[in-house]
Design an enzyme around this catalytic site. Sequence first.
Site, PDB file in Angstrom:
ATOM      1  N   GLN A 154       6.964  -3.285   7.982  1.00  0.00           N
ATOM      2  CA  GLN A 154       6.817  -3.722   6.610  1.00  0.00           C
ATOM      3  C   GLN A 154       8.149  -4.155   6.001  1.00  0.00           C
ATOM      4  O   GLN A 154       8.189  -5.046   5.143  1.00  0.00           O
ATOM      5  CB  GLN A 154       6.194  -2.611   5.757  1.00  0.00           C
ATOM      6  CG  GLN A 154       4.713  -2.397   5.983  1.00  0.00           C
ATOM      7  CD  GLN A 154       3.868  -3.545   5.458  1.00  0.00           C
ATOM      8  OE1 GLN A 154       4.337  -4.424   4.745  1.00  0.00           O
ATOM      9  NE2 GLN A 154       2.598  -3.545   5.818  1.00  0.00           N
ATOM     10  N   ALA A 198       5.384   4.773   0.004  1.00  0.00           N
ATOM     11  CA  ALA A 198       4.555   5.964  -0.180  1.00  0.00           C
ATOM     12  C   ALA A 198       3.311   5.635  -0.995  1.00  0.00           C
ATOM     13  O   ALA A 198       3.414   5.301  -2.173  1.00  0.00           O
ATOM     14  CB  ALA A 198       5.361   7.062  -0.880  1.00  0.00           C
ATOM     15  N   LYS A 223     -10.744  -4.867   3.007  1.00  0.00           N
ATOM     16  CA  LYS A 223      -9.859  -4.572   4.141  1.00  0.00           C
ATOM     17  C   LYS A 223     -10.172  -3.173   4.604  1.00  0.00           C
ATOM     18  O   LYS A 223     -10.318  -2.250   3.795  1.00  0.00           O
ATOM     19  CB  LYS A 223      -8.381  -4.659   3.762  1.00  0.00           C
ATOM     20  CG  LYS A 223      -7.480  -4.332   4.971  1.00  0.00           C
ATOM     21  CD  LYS A 223      -6.041  -4.697   4.749  1.00  0.00           C
ATOM     22  CE  LYS A 223      -5.318  -3.723   3.873  1.00  0.00           C
ATOM     23  NZ  LYS A 223      -3.871  -4.025   3.794  1.00  0.00           N
TER      24      LYS A 223
END
Length: 309
Positions: free
Chosen positions: A130, A209, A66
């Site tokens: 997300q 994070a 990716k």
Amino acid sequence: MPLYLTEAEVAELLSPADALEAVEGSFRRLAAGEVENVPRQRTRFEEGFLAVMWAVDRELGLAGLKSYAAGREGASFVVLLFDTSTTKPVAVIEADKLGQFRTGAASGVAARHLARPEAKTLGVIGCGWQARGQVACIREAVPSIDTVVAYCRNEERLAAFCKDVGAEPGETHRDPGGQQIVVTVTTSRDPVLRGEWLQPGALVCAVGANDPRRRELDNVVLERAAFVCCDSLENAKRESGDLIEPVEAGVLDWLEVQELQEVVSGELPGRQDPEDIVVFKSNGLAAWDVAVGALVLERARERGVGREV
């Protein structure tokens, strides 16, 4: 010829249940030594950075990477898959939706294996792209959840998020932080979840994070945790400010940090008491992208979706 799949096609082909199946399978193959995963590499440019991460899944017969570029205008993601028997490229997949669900699915797998079996409430700190995947996949993994409480600092975004996913708005970070499963999925540099807010038996999934300079959890979260795990110790030691700083402060030791794959495979028990507070630190693995990409490719071939390039 490789198959090219767009974001719209991925959204049509991929469900939270699909992503959970693919990512849980990836964890099992990681534990069995069938997958080699290489941590994310970043190269900065003037307005952002390029990231590349890759993995080889021997059982699937696929090697993949990716890559994404991120900057002020947002980020663009692509997954490239190769057949390991022929070395030919087999798919080029636009991967923002894929990434949303594979990240959510990892938290779903953690919740399936580490949350209290009767967990009914989910708290989400953060209400971006997300966060939506987190809610969808954790609900799929833990069907007993009947209440979702969310908080973010932007009132309009919070209202829209709650409407979209069927959540209740919290007044402060403390409200989602007091639920049975708590997800932090923010871009904050400083902790957004305090250990004093956690109820006994809580599962914390720290997702946002993946930079050693950023933290979502304060030290008290780690002090109270009876079990701490991550997706990859190698990744965590490079990227997890949530773990690196507590280790440096003597609050935590790397020997106390396990990998979720060990729980999924049955090598470790994970939660041992209903009152235990458990932490899963997620940074994201290319192995998941390959696994979910493989499933999307299979669905596309079955349904005649995509175009050859």
